[in-house]
Design a protein around this motif. Structure first.
Motif, PDB file in Angstrom:
ATOM      1  N   GLY A   1       0.807  -1.044   0.132  1.00  0.00           N
ATOM      2  CA  GLY A   1       0.109   0.006   0.154  1.00  0.00           C
ATOM      3  C   GLY A   1       0.864   1.249  -0.055  1.00  0.00           C
ATOM      4  N   ALA A   2       1.948   1.246   0.788  1.00  0.00           N
ATOM      5  CA  ALA A   2       2.716   2.353   0.812  1.00  0.00           C
ATOM      6  C   ALA A   2       3.535   2.748  -0.444  1.00  0.00           C
ATOM      7  CB  ALA A   2       3.772   2.176   2.028  1.00  0.00           C
ATOM      8  N   LEU A   3       4.176   1.424  -1.078  1.00  0.00           N
ATOM      9  CA  LEU A   3       4.713   1.715  -2.451  1.00  0.00           C
ATOM     10  C   LEU A   3       3.599   2.078  -3.582  1.00  0.00           C
ATOM     11  CD1 LEU A   3       7.458   0.692  -3.460  1.00  0.00           C
ATOM     12  CD2 LEU A   3       6.477  -1.400  -3.999  1.00  0.00           C
ATOM     13  N   THR A   4       2.361   1.665  -3.356  1.00  0.00           N
ATOM     14  CA  THR A   4       1.456   2.205  -4.233  1.00  0.00           C
ATOM     15  C   THR A   4       0.861   3.649  -4.094  1.00  0.00           C
ATOM     16  OG1 THR A   4       0.455   0.010  -4.625  1.00  0.00           O
ATOM     17  CG2 THR A   4      -1.012   1.769  -5.101  1.00  0.00           C
ATOM     18  N   LEU A   5       0.976   4.148  -2.802  1.00  0.00           N
ATOM     19  CA  LEU A   5       0.829   5.344  -2.409  1.00  0.00           C
ATOM     20  C   LEU A   5       1.832   6.373  -3.109  1.00  0.00           C
ATOM     21  CD1 LEU A   5      -0.584   7.768  -0.943  1.00  0.00           C
ATOM     22  CD2 LEU A   5       1.157   7.381   0.791  1.00  0.00           C
ATOM     23  N   PHE A   6       3.237   5.919  -3.090  1.00  0.00           N
ATOM     24  CA  PHE A   6       4.345   6.732  -3.569  1.00  0.00           C
ATOM     25  C   PHE A   6       4.152   6.550  -5.204  1.00  0.00           C
ATOM     26  CE2 PHE A   6       6.184   6.191   0.564  1.00  0.00           C
ATOM     27  CZ  PHE A   6       6.265   7.350   0.565  1.00  0.00           C
TER      28      PHE A   6
ATOM     29  N   THR B   1       1.314   6.458  -6.862  1.00  0.00           N
ATOM     30  CA  THR B   1       0.228   7.221  -7.150  1.00  0.00           C
ATOM     31  C   THR B   1       0.631   8.614  -7.227  1.00  0.00           C
ATOM     32  OG1 THR B   1      -1.335   5.662  -6.395  1.00  0.00           O
ATOM     33  CG2 THR B   1      -2.118   7.771  -6.718  1.00  0.00           C
ATOM     34  N   ILE B   2       1.289   9.145  -6.220  1.00  0.00           N
ATOM     35  CA  ILE B   2       1.741  10.465  -6.228  1.00  0.00           C
ATOM     36  C   ILE B   2       2.403  10.938  -7.422  1.00  0.00           C
ATOM     37  CG2 ILE B   2       3.274  12.325  -5.134  1.00  0.00           C
ATOM     38  CD1 ILE B   2       2.059  10.522  -2.274  1.00  0.00           C
TER      39      ILE B   2
ATOM     40  N   LYS C   1       1.466  13.668 -10.402  1.00  0.00           N
ATOM     41  CA  LYS C   1       2.408  14.800 -10.643  1.00  0.00           C
ATOM     42  C   LYS C   1       2.962  14.505 -12.047  1.00  0.00           C
ATOM     43  CE  LYS C   1       2.838  16.548  -6.605  1.00  0.00           C
ATOM     44  NZ  LYS C   1       2.606  18.052  -6.359  1.00  0.00           N
ATOM     45  N   GLU C   2       2.179  13.768 -12.812  1.00  0.00           N
ATOM     46  CA  GLU C   2       2.691  13.342 -14.201  1.00  0.00           C
ATOM     47  C   GLU C   2       4.038  13.084 -14.707  1.00  0.00           C
ATOM     48  OE1 GLU C   2       0.720  16.501 -16.719  1.00  0.00           O
ATOM     49  OE2 GLU C   2      -1.123  16.176 -15.878  1.00  0.00           O
ATOM     50  N   ARG C   3       4.626  12.560 -13.526  1.00  0.00           N
ATOM     51  CA  ARG C   3       6.047  12.018 -13.796  1.00  0.00           C
ATOM     52  C   ARG C   3       6.031  10.778 -14.447  1.00  0.00           C
ATOM     53  NH1 ARG C   3       8.380  16.560 -12.981  1.00  0.00           N
ATOM     54  NH2 ARG C   3       8.459  17.378 -10.693  1.00  0.00           N
ATOM     55  N   VAL C   4       5.476   9.711 -13.784  1.00  0.00           N
ATOM     56  CA  VAL C   4       5.306   8.558 -14.573  1.00  0.00           C
ATOM     57  C   VAL C   4       4.039   7.822 -14.153  1.00  0.00           C
ATOM     58  CG1 VAL C   4       6.353   6.132 -14.149  1.00  0.00           C
ATOM     59  CG2 VAL C   4       7.787   7.975 -13.653  1.00  0.00           C
ATOM     60  N   PRO C   5       3.161   7.228 -15.183  1.00  0.00           N
ATOM     61  CA  PRO C   5       2.031   6.624 -15.041  1.00  0.00           C
ATOM     62  C   PRO C   5       1.983   5.644 -14.156  1.00  0.00           C
ATOM     63  CG  PRO C   5       2.497   6.930 -17.533  1.00  0.00           C
ATOM     64  CD  PRO C   5       3.615   7.305 -16.415  1.00  0.00           C
ATOM     65  N   LEU C   6       1.004   5.390 -13.337  1.00  0.00           N
ATOM     66  CA  LEU C   6       1.021   4.295 -12.405  1.00  0.00           C
ATOM     67  C   LEU C   6       0.969   2.975 -12.967  1.00  0.00           C
ATOM     68  CD1 LEU C   6       0.688   3.606  -9.466  1.00  0.00           C
ATOM     69  CD2 LEU C   6      -1.887   3.662  -9.547  1.00  0.00           C
ATOM     70  N   THR C   7       0.354   2.528 -14.107  1.00  0.00           N
ATOM     71  CA  THR C   7       0.402   1.130 -14.879  1.00  0.00           C
ATOM     72  C   THR C   7       1.939   1.313 -15.144  1.00  0.00           C
ATOM     73  OG1 THR C   7      -0.064   2.643 -16.849  1.00  0.00           O
ATOM     74  CG2 THR C   7      -1.833   1.646 -15.806  1.00  0.00           C
ATOM     75  N   GLU C   8       2.767   1.981 -15.809  1.00  0.00           N
ATOM     76  CA  GLU C   8       4.206   1.937 -15.966  1.00  0.00           C
ATOM     77  C   GLU C   8       4.917   1.393 -14.834  1.00  0.00           C
ATOM     78  OE1 GLU C   8       7.967   4.114 -17.718  1.00  0.00           O
ATOM     79  OE2 GLU C   8       6.045   4.956 -18.034  1.00  0.00           O
TER      80      GLU C   8
ATOM     81  N   ASP D   1      -4.416  -2.764  -9.660  1.00  0.00           N
ATOM     82  CA  ASP D   1      -5.673  -2.455  -9.111  1.00  0.00           C
ATOM     83  C   ASP D   1      -5.894  -1.170  -8.890  1.00  0.00           C
ATOM     84  OD1 ASP D   1      -5.924  -5.357  -9.331  1.00  0.00           O
ATOM     85  OD2 ASP D   1      -5.915  -5.700  -7.240  1.00  0.00           O
ATOM     86  N   ALA D   2      -5.044  -0.379  -8.188  1.00  0.00           N
ATOM     87  CA  ALA D   2      -5.216   0.830  -7.977  1.00  0.00           C
ATOM     88  C   ALA D   2      -5.415   1.734  -9.218  1.00  0.00           C
ATOM     89  CB  ALA D   2      -3.869   1.404  -7.194  1.00  0.00           C
TER      90      ALA D   2
END
Length: 85
Positions: A23-28, A30-31, A35-42, A74-75
């Protein structure tokens, strides 16, 4: 108890610890995505690849990393559905 109950991951381990770290890894991730740095799916895709490579030498570690990649995926899917609404 299995790790990731309710998610795409099923692994026997210290479930609360694995879920908390995932969850913590997913939170970071997601942030970074917001910020349009790296898509979560990537991030999820790269973590999944790392999980496979790691799993060849250390099965348990690879399974945990794969679980985290699944949590991120999933997120990302949830975020995509929310944005579509």
């Amino acid at each position: 108890m299995l790790v990731g109950e309710g998610t795409s991951c099923r692994l026997k381990a210290d479930s609360p610890l694995v879920r908390a770290l995932g969850g913590a890894l997913t939170l970071f991730a997601t942030i970074l995505a917001r910020k349009e740095r790296v898509p979560l799916t990537e991030v999820a895709d790269h973590l999944a690849i790392y999980a496979v490579v790691t799993g060849e030498a250390a099965t348990d570690e690879g399974m945990i990393l794969g679980c985290w990649a699944g949590m991120m995926r999933d997120a990302a899917e949830d975020e995509g559905r929310a944005a579509a609404d």
